[in-house]
Scaffold this motif. Structure first.
Motif, PDB file in Angstrom:
ATOM      1  N   LEU B  41       0.956  -1.308  -0.054  1.00 57.85           N
ATOM      2  CA  LEU B  41       0.219  -0.195  -0.103  1.00 57.85           C
ATOM      3  C   LEU B  41       1.071   1.400  -0.004  1.00 57.85           C
ATOM      4  O   LEU B  41       0.443   2.312  -0.431  1.00 57.85           O
ATOM      5  N   ASN B  42       2.100   1.292   0.637  1.00 59.01           N
ATOM      6  CA  ASN B  42       2.651   2.418   0.790  1.00 59.01           C
ATOM      7  C   ASN B  42       3.473   2.606  -0.621  1.00 59.01           C
ATOM      8  O   ASN B  42       3.685   3.569  -1.088  1.00 59.01           O
ATOM      9  N   ALA B  43       3.808   1.333  -1.208  1.00 63.15           N
ATOM     10  CA  ALA B  43       4.349   1.700  -2.686  1.00 63.15           C
ATOM     11  C   ALA B  43       3.427   2.298  -3.537  1.00 63.15           C
ATOM     12  O   ALA B  43       3.624   3.295  -4.452  1.00 63.15           O
ATOM     13  N   VAL B  44       2.132   1.934  -3.485  1.00 62.36           N
ATOM     14  CA  VAL B  44       1.137   2.569  -4.469  1.00 62.36           C
ATOM     15  C   VAL B  44       0.829   4.156  -3.834  1.00 62.36           C
ATOM     16  O   VAL B  44       0.709   4.898  -4.913  1.00 62.36           O
ATOM     17  N   ASN B  45       1.059   4.505  -2.664  1.00 59.94           N
ATOM     18  CA  ASN B  45       0.738   5.855  -2.206  1.00 59.94           C
ATOM     19  C   ASN B  45       2.014   6.578  -2.903  1.00 59.94           C
ATOM     20  O   ASN B  45       1.701   7.727  -3.365  1.00 59.94           O
ATOM     21  N   LEU B  46       3.232   5.952  -3.042  1.00 63.20           N
ATOM     22  CA  LEU B  46       4.325   6.736  -3.343  1.00 63.20           C
ATOM     23  C   LEU B  46       4.058   7.160  -4.888  1.00 63.20           C
ATOM     24  O   LEU B  46       4.551   8.126  -5.468  1.00 63.20           O
ATOM     25  N   ASN B  47       3.586   6.063  -5.409  1.00 56.67           N
ATOM     26  CA  ASN B  47       3.303   5.961  -7.045  1.00 56.67           C
ATOM     27  C   ASN B  47       2.662   7.362  -7.194  1.00 56.67           C
ATOM     28  O   ASN B  47       2.407   7.994  -8.122  1.00 56.67           O
ATOM     29  N   LEU B  48       1.398   7.277  -6.485  1.00 53.52           N
ATOM     30  CA  LEU B  48       0.377   8.304  -6.485  1.00 53.52           C
ATOM     31  C   LEU B  48       0.853   9.627  -6.348  1.00 53.52           C
ATOM     32  O   LEU B  48       0.548  10.798  -7.118  1.00 53.52           O
ATOM     33  N   VAL B  49       1.730   9.810  -5.205  1.00 47.28           N
ATOM     34  CA  VAL B  49       2.089  11.248  -4.853  1.00 47.28           C
ATOM     35  C   VAL B  49       3.026  11.824  -5.814  1.00 47.28           C
ATOM     36  O   VAL B  49       3.184  12.923  -6.251  1.00 47.28           O
ATOM     37  N   ALA B  50       3.844  10.715  -6.712  1.00 50.81           N
ATOM     38  CA  ALA B  50       4.800  11.011  -7.383  1.00 50.81           C
ATOM     39  C   ALA B  50       4.014  11.604  -8.823  1.00 50.81           C
ATOM     40  O   ALA B  50       4.533  12.722  -9.390  1.00 50.81           O
ATOM     41  N   PHE B  51       3.096  10.844  -9.211  1.00 55.62           N
ATOM     42  CA  PHE B  51       2.224  11.562 -10.224  1.00 55.62           C
ATOM     43  C   PHE B  51       1.574  12.586  -9.954  1.00 55.62           C
ATOM     44  O   PHE B  51       1.349  13.452 -10.845  1.00 55.62           O
ATOM     45  N   SER B  52       1.118  13.026  -8.851  1.00 56.86           N
ATOM     46  CA  SER B  52       0.313  14.116  -8.541  1.00 56.86           C
ATOM     47  C   SER B  52       1.433  15.274  -8.612  1.00 56.86           C
ATOM     48  O   SER B  52       0.773  16.259  -9.019  1.00 56.86           O
ATOM     49  N   ARG B  53       2.475  14.942  -8.346  1.00 58.51           N
ATOM     50  CA  ARG B  53       3.569  16.124  -8.490  1.00 58.51           C
ATOM     51  C   ARG B  53       3.782  16.346 -10.234  1.00 58.51           C
ATOM     52  O   ARG B  53       3.987  17.501 -10.629  1.00 58.51           O
ATOM     53  N   TRP B  55       1.755  15.974 -12.429  1.00 58.53           N
ATOM     54  CA  TRP B  55       0.640  16.596 -13.067  1.00 58.53           C
ATOM     55  C   TRP B  55       0.448  18.034 -12.455  1.00 58.53           C
ATOM     56  O   TRP B  55      -0.373  18.727 -13.186  1.00 58.53           O
ATOM     57  N   GLY B  56       0.725  18.312 -11.296  1.00 60.28           N
ATOM     58  CA  GLY B  56       0.661  19.522 -10.715  1.00 60.28           C
ATOM     59  C   GLY B  56      -0.466  19.752 -10.090  1.00 60.28           C
ATOM     60  O   GLY B  56      -0.785  20.869  -9.709  1.00 60.28           O
ATOM     61  N   ASN B  57      -1.517  18.710  -9.995  1.00 62.60           N
ATOM     62  CA  ASN B  57      -2.755  18.992  -8.914  1.00 62.60           C
ATOM     63  C   ASN B  57      -2.570  17.982  -7.963  1.00 62.60           C
ATOM     64  O   ASN B  57      -1.586  17.208  -7.695  1.00 62.60           O
ATOM     65  N   LEU B  58      -3.553  18.016  -6.775  1.00 66.09           N
ATOM     66  CA  LEU B  58      -3.382  17.298  -5.574  1.00 66.09           C
ATOM     67  C   LEU B  58      -4.268  16.058  -5.741  1.00 66.09           C
ATOM     68  O   LEU B  58      -4.546  15.606  -4.542  1.00 66.09           O
ATOM     69  N   HIS B  59      -4.900  15.833  -6.785  1.00 63.36           N
ATOM     70  CA  HIS B  59      -5.899  14.433  -6.620  1.00 63.36           C
ATOM     71  C   HIS B  59      -4.992  13.216  -6.277  1.00 63.36           C
ATOM     72  O   HIS B  59      -5.518  12.645  -5.240  1.00 63.36           O
ATOM     73  N   GLY B  60      -3.684  13.362  -6.601  1.00 59.49           N
ATOM     74  CA  GLY B  60      -3.120  12.108  -6.264  1.00 59.49           C
ATOM     75  C   GLY B  60      -2.753  11.933  -4.752  1.00 59.49           C
ATOM     76  O   GLY B  60      -2.720  11.061  -3.952  1.00 59.49           O
ATOM     77  N   GLN B  61      -2.646  13.310  -4.204  1.00 64.33           N
ATOM     78  CA  GLN B  61      -2.481  13.323  -2.660  1.00 64.33           C
ATOM     79  C   GLN B  61      -3.534  12.956  -1.818  1.00 64.33           C
ATOM     80  O   GLN B  61      -3.647  12.247  -1.098  1.00 64.33           O
TER      81      GLN B  61
END
Lengths: 191, 102, 432
Positions: B41-53, B55-61
């Motif tokens: 689950l942490n790996a998935v979280n890291l992936n999401l936050v990296a993509f959020s950065r 694309w420049g929006n906060l949906h991933g976070q």
């Protein structure tokens, strides 16, 4: 490319939020996370595994800070490292039977599991190698000081206008309630 | 030195994910299997936050926060199941937890 | 002088070294805080023993130095030269690492504590979230310490202690949230999670949050004050380390230097959570009555307080040195106390000179020194008040039983803090 992403330590005096020494921090934190991940899955003793997982979680929180996500980093430390891992350590102490640390630590079908994981790794490697061209080669610098406020707007704002996740937030709170009830009912000796 | 791009974070996330999968599939101790799930689950979280950065929006976070909440609930329930199983069968060995009803 | 050292001392720089990206001064601040906390823990040890003794109508340590002033140093030396005993079946690595986890959690909180508007190591914009998270890491140290001792009493003590800490963390977090709600009652309607921002919000709104929306701020403060005593395992919530019940709980098997690490972590955690309470509710570095007594004359009078405090301490030490018996046995103690009094007097003189020389509000070096000293002084004074309260609680109240403790944490503190949070939100919306 963001001009702040240069190697080495720069003396960013009045630069405010210019990142400093990014590659060093990244490699240290990433190496720590992966090394502790290896320790989680290879330690014989469950408490050692739990401690290694705590180190992994803290390293990942550091990576979140590097990704301009301070609120997610704070939530990670509070919920994961401070809450879930305490729960894990409690349960490890409750179910700690000495014979389990003297037996084999890998289960009967471990070759199959390892093969499946290697196949997954091959899949990831091929995806990243082939899809490298698809990732736009940019890194936005998200505003860090209003991060919490923007996340709060998305979570609590007016549904439909700014708060896209208000409904999901309410559902998440219901989920937590159900989880609490489930955990209590399952572990009570007498209902 | 090469600047750190999104790809670097994705590689770290993939490594953590594979380590978690290995842990889930090969360990005997149920608690360590649950901890490997947390790694995934942490790996998935890291992936999401990296993509959020990226694309420049906060949906991933925000999605990462929801996954963290979900992981907390799942850890609690999973450990509850483990404890009630341990009370009945005195073992935490996945090789021995293999019957639905006995 | 290299640029990166001198650039931070420029008067136009008004941010913390962490925010300015100046690693050298951030490191300096970290070292200063580390040294300061260590000195504070040593003083706290002495004050606790003397104050407890005087509460119990006895004298406390009197032999080691004049009035026992060197007792903490003797204790530290004793603990360091003691034999390092590890239980036979204990897990060596985990046994070794447990005090370090507690120490890490206790000392990392100091990164965000605001001693002044730019006197902090780093002004993280999630400061209070960071503090809550890191102080919940302290629970891990205790749990692991209890398990690693491989013995019944430490395990039970550790489980009880960590259950208590986790329960009171919830009430603490809710009280903190209701203080943060109050920071958003400004013109732009946005609050802040950064510690310096919270104190500056109190400055802007002209009222300490303990007095805001009376009694809501006060009740939130009381909840935090009770929860922080429970968080640090101090009396009356010290079930887990009570000598009479559990043979010292989770640090039973620790001896010598490791035990002193636990004590260091406990005192450091006490100072850290008191600093959080001071920053959130008691106005941080602001002097008393910033609005009522606003004239520059009052500013000058209040800026004399640091010098006068040290002068008072020097006078007390001098009087005690004079009153000491005149036999030759006490000669060294008398001389030592007189030297100590002279040292305190010198510091007092220095502070008075700075206060007088920097009495103007401009950007001269003396004025900036005076401002910095004033900020740190008022902050430390309020934290010292809390420390004395901790000792007073320990001397006065009996211990709670564990089930009473958990009942209070969940059935009393949590509903009250939730109610205060909702009431604060409602009142804040009505009055803005």
């Amino acid at each position: 490319m963001n001009p702040g992403m240069t190697a080495g330590l720069t003396s960013a005096v009045n630069a405010g939020m210019t990142p400093v020494g990014t590659p060093w921090f990244f490699y240290v934190l990433a190496g720590l996370a992966v090394a502790s991940g290896v320790a989680v899955i290879t330690r014989r003793n469950a408490v050692h595994s739990a401690l290694a997982l705590i180190v992994t979680l803290l390293a990942v929180a550091g990576l979140y800070l590097m990704l301009y996500a301070p609120f997610v980093a704070g939530v990670q430390i509070i919920v994961y490292a401070g809450g879930i891992m305490v729960l894990f350590l409690f349960v490890i102490m409750l179910v700690n039977i000495d014979r389990s640390s003297k037996e084999r630590q890998f289960n009967r079908i471990w070759p199959v599991g390892l093969a499946a994981a290697c196949a997954l790794l091959a899949l990831f490697v091929s995806t990243i190698a082939k899809g490298k061209a698809l990732f736009p080669d940019r890194l936005m610098t998200l505003p860090e000081s209003s991060n919490t406020q923007q996340i709060a707007t998305m979570l609590y704002g007016e549904a439909g206008k700014m708060g896209q996740y208000t409904f999901a937030f309410e559902i998440a709170s219901l989920l937590l309630l159900v989880a609490i009830l489930g955990a209590v009912i399952m572990t009570k000796k007498k209902i | 030195m090469v600047p750190i791009t999104t790809l670097h974070y994705l590689v770290v996330a993939a490594a953590l994910f594979v380590l978690g999968v290995i842990g889930v599939l090969t360990r005997r101790n149920v608690v360590i299997v649950l901890m490997s799930i947390e790694l995934i689950l942490n790996a998935v979280n890291l992936n999401l936050v990296a993509f959020s950065r990226m694309w420049g929006n906060l949906h991933g976070q925000v999605f990462a926060i929801f996954i963290t909440v979900d992981a907390a609930a799942e850890a609690a329930v999973g450990l509850g199941i483990l404890i009630s199983f341990f009370r009945n069968k005195e073992t935490i060995n996945v090789d021995e937890i293999d019957l639905l009803k006995w | 002088m290299p640029n990166f050292i001198m650039s931070y001392l420029d008067p136009k720089v008004t941010v913390t070294p962490g925010s300015a990206g100046n690693q050298f001064w951030a490191l300096m601040y970290v070292l200063i805080i580390f040294a300061g906390v260590s000195v504070a823990v040593i003083c706290m040890n002495w004050i606790e023993r003397k104050a407890l003794a005087h509460f119990q109508v006895r004298l406390g340590p009197m032999r080691v130095g004049p009035h026992g002033l060197l007792q903490p140093i003797a204790d530290a030396v004793k603990l360091m030269i003691k034999e390092d005993i590890i239980p036979a079946e204990a897990d060596q690595f985990v046994f070794w690492i447990a005090p370090m986890i507690g120490l890490l959690a206790a000392f990392t909180v100091y990164t965000v504590i605001p001693f002044g508007p730019s006197q902090a190591v780093s002004d993280m914009n999630i400061g209070i979230l960071f503090m809550l998270g890191v102080s919940s890491l302290g629970v891990l140290g205790i749990v692991v310490a209890g398990w690693a001792s491989n013995s019944h009493y430490p395990l039970i003590g550790a489980l009880r202690s960590s259950a208590q800490m986790v329960s009171y963390e919830v009430a603490m977090g809710l009280a903190v949230v209701s203080a943060i709600l109050m920071t958003s009652l400004n013109a732009s309607g946005t609050g802040t999670l950064s510690m310096i921002g919270i104190v500056q919000a109190q400055q802007q709104q002209g009222v300490w949050f303990i007095f805001k929306f009376f009694p809501l701020g006060f009740i939130a403060f009381v909840i935090f004050a009770i929860a922080m005593v429970a968080e640090t395992n101090r009396a009356p919530f010290d079930m887990a380390e009570a000598e009479s019940e559990l043979t010292a709980g989770y640090h039973t098997e620790y001896s010598g230097l490791r035990w002193s690490l636990f004590m260091l972590a406990e005192y450091a955690a006490m100072i850290a959570v008191s600093s959080i309470a001071v920053a959130l509710w008691l106005g941080g570095w602001m002097r008393p009555f910033p609005n009522l007594l606003h004239a520059p004359a009052w500013d000058f009078i209040f800026s004399l307080f640091p010098g006068l405090t040290f002068g008072g301490l020097a006078a007390i030490a001098f009087v005690e040195a004079v009153r000491m018996p005149t036999q030759s046995f006490f000669r060294i103690q008398r001389i030592g106390l007189a030297v100590f009094a002279a040292l305190l007097g010198f510091i007092a003189l220095l502070l008075l000179v700075i206060a007088v020389a920097g009495r103007s509000a401009d950007m001269s070096v003396a004025a900036r020194f005076r401002e910095g000293i004033d900020y740190v002084y008022w902050f430390v004074l309020k934290v010292a008040g809390f420390m004395y309260l901790f000792i007073w609680y320990r001397a006065t109240w009996p211990r709670y039983r564990f089930d009473q403790l958990m009942k209070i944490g969940w059935k009393v503190m949590l509903p009250i803090s939730l109610g205060v949070l909702v009431a604060t939100a409602i009142v804040g919306v009505i009055f803005s």
